[in-house]
Design a protein around this motif. Structure first.
Motif, PDB file in Angstrom:
ATOM      1  N   SER A 110      10.892  27.076 -60.825  1.00  0.00           N
ATOM      2  CA  SER A 110      11.445  28.317 -60.311  1.00  0.00           C
ATOM      3  C   SER A 110      12.667  27.972 -59.481  1.00  0.00           C
ATOM      4  N   TYR A 111      13.503  28.949 -59.236  1.00  0.00           N
ATOM      5  CA  TYR A 111      14.686  28.709 -58.414  1.00  0.00           C
ATOM      6  C   TYR A 111      14.312  28.503 -56.951  1.00  0.00           C
ATOM      7  N   ASP A 112      13.141  28.961 -56.536  1.00  0.00           N
ATOM      8  CA  ASP A 112      12.752  28.859 -55.130  1.00  0.00           C
ATOM      9  C   ASP A 112      12.672  27.418 -54.641  1.00  0.00           C
ATOM     10  N   ILE A 113      12.091  26.553 -55.439  1.00  0.00           N
ATOM     11  CA  ILE A 113      11.916  25.171 -54.981  1.00  0.00           C
ATOM     12  C   ILE A 113      13.265  24.454 -54.913  1.00  0.00           C
ATOM     13  N   SER A 114      14.157  24.730 -55.837  1.00  0.00           N
ATOM     14  CA  SER A 114      15.485  24.104 -55.794  1.00  0.00           C
ATOM     15  C   SER A 114      16.291  24.614 -54.608  1.00  0.00           C
ATOM     16  N   THR A 115      16.213  25.910 -54.341  1.00  0.00           N
ATOM     17  CA  THR A 115      16.920  26.493 -53.196  1.00  0.00           C
ATOM     18  C   THR A 115      16.378  25.944 -51.890  1.00  0.00           C
ATOM     19  N   GLY A 116      15.055  25.877 -51.764  1.00  0.00           N
ATOM     20  CA  GLY A 116      14.438  25.340 -50.551  1.00  0.00           C
ATOM     21  C   GLY A 116      14.793  23.887 -50.322  1.00  0.00           C
ATOM     22  N   PHE A 117      14.802  23.095 -51.402  1.00  0.00           N
ATOM     23  CA  PHE A 117      15.167  21.682 -51.267  1.00  0.00           C
ATOM     24  C   PHE A 117      16.624  21.541 -50.826  1.00  0.00           C
ATOM     25  N   ALA A 118      17.503  22.370 -51.367  1.00  0.00           N
ATOM     26  CA  ALA A 118      18.915  22.318 -50.967  1.00  0.00           C
ATOM     27  C   ALA A 118      19.080  22.702 -49.498  1.00  0.00           C
ATOM     28  N   MET A 119      18.308  23.675 -49.027  1.00  0.00           N
ATOM     29  CA  MET A 119      18.390  24.086 -47.614  1.00  0.00           C
ATOM     30  C   MET A 119      17.896  22.983 -46.682  1.00  0.00           C
ATOM     31  N   ILE A 120      16.785  22.373 -47.034  1.00  0.00           N
ATOM     32  CA  ILE A 120      16.256  21.291 -46.200  1.00  0.00           C
ATOM     33  C   ILE A 120      17.200  20.093 -46.229  1.00  0.00           C
ATOM     34  N   GLY A 121      17.819  19.852 -47.392  1.00  0.00           N
ATOM     35  CA  GLY A 121      18.816  18.789 -47.474  1.00  0.00           C
ATOM     36  C   GLY A 121      20.010  19.060 -46.578  1.00  0.00           C
ATOM     37  N   CYS A 122      20.404  20.328 -46.441  1.00  0.00           N
ATOM     38  CA  CYS A 122      21.499  20.700 -45.534  1.00  0.00           C
ATOM     39  C   CYS A 122      21.152  20.356 -44.089  1.00  0.00           C
ATOM     40  N   ILE A 123      19.923  20.638 -43.699  1.00  0.00           N
ATOM     41  CA  ILE A 123      19.499  20.339 -42.332  1.00  0.00           C
ATOM     42  C   ILE A 123      19.537  18.835 -42.087  1.00  0.00           C
ATOM     43  N   LEU A 124      19.068  18.062 -43.056  1.00  0.00           N
ATOM     44  CA  LEU A 124      19.102  16.602 -42.915  1.00  0.00           C
ATOM     45  C   LEU A 124      20.542  16.104 -42.849  1.00  0.00           C
ATOM     46  N   CYS A 125      21.421  16.650 -43.674  1.00  0.00           N
ATOM     47  CA  CYS A 125      22.829  16.240 -43.647  1.00  0.00           C
ATOM     48  C   CYS A 125      23.516  16.643 -42.348  1.00  0.00           C
ATOM     49  N   TYR A 126      23.087  17.750 -41.760  1.00  0.00           N
ATOM     50  CA  TYR A 126      23.651  18.149 -40.476  1.00  0.00           C
ATOM     51  C   TYR A 126      23.319  17.109 -39.400  1.00  0.00           C
TER      52      TYR A 126
END
Length: 168
Positions: A110-126
């Protein structure tokens, strides 16, 4: 747990649209020219990539979800660890709800898991950006910050606005 559930759970939602759109990308068609999409092409591109790498078997879509769920837990753990002063057990406890998240019980793409992973990756990159700010890191973070929009545009747009509000 996802592996076991993947072989036991039958989805009650029709995923044929997502799989068919991914298959059309796999066959070389261009979205919005050859066929219309309801969502941005990020999810379908991932499905097509999984098809190209592993072949046309549905089980590999479930394995992708399993891998992404494990990566989501690991990335969340790494993002939480500095906030709780490197207390590993407390960080693991905070990540425990992710272990029993939707995709463990219902392991289909589903698109939900990819979107959630991208958001959590943003937090880690921040966190990576805060350690040392360079022009290259700021540019890369700006690119990464827009990634959730490529999987689900309404969630990605709200994510971008909220994160920019936090940065201000």
């Amino acid at each position: 747990l996802v592996f076991v559930q993947r072989s036991r759970v039958l989805p009650l939602v029709d995923f044929s649209y997502q799989i068919e759109a991914g298959y059309r990308l796999y066959r070389g068609q261009v979205p919005y020219r050859d066929f219309l999409l309801v969502l941005p092409p990020g999810t379908y591109s991932v499905i097509a990539l999984v098809m190209k790498v592993f072949g046309l078997k549905m089980c590999f879509q479930g394995y992708y979800v399993m891998l992404l769920q494990a990566l989501t837990i690991l990335v969340t753990y790494q993002a939480i660890k500095p906030v709780v002063k490197n207390d590993g057990s407390f960080s693991l406890w905070l990540c425990s709800p992710l272990i029993f998240a939707q995709f463990v019980i219902y392991p289909f793409h589903s698109y939900d898991i990819s979107t959630g992973f991208a958001m959590i990756g943003c937090i880690l990159c921040y966190g990576w950006l805060e350690r040392k700010q360079t022009y290259l890191r700021c540019f890369l973070f700006g690119v990464i910050l827009t990634l959730p929009s490529f999987f689900k545009q309404n969630t990605g747009l709200v994510w971008l606005i909220c994160f920019l509000f936090v940065l201000a």
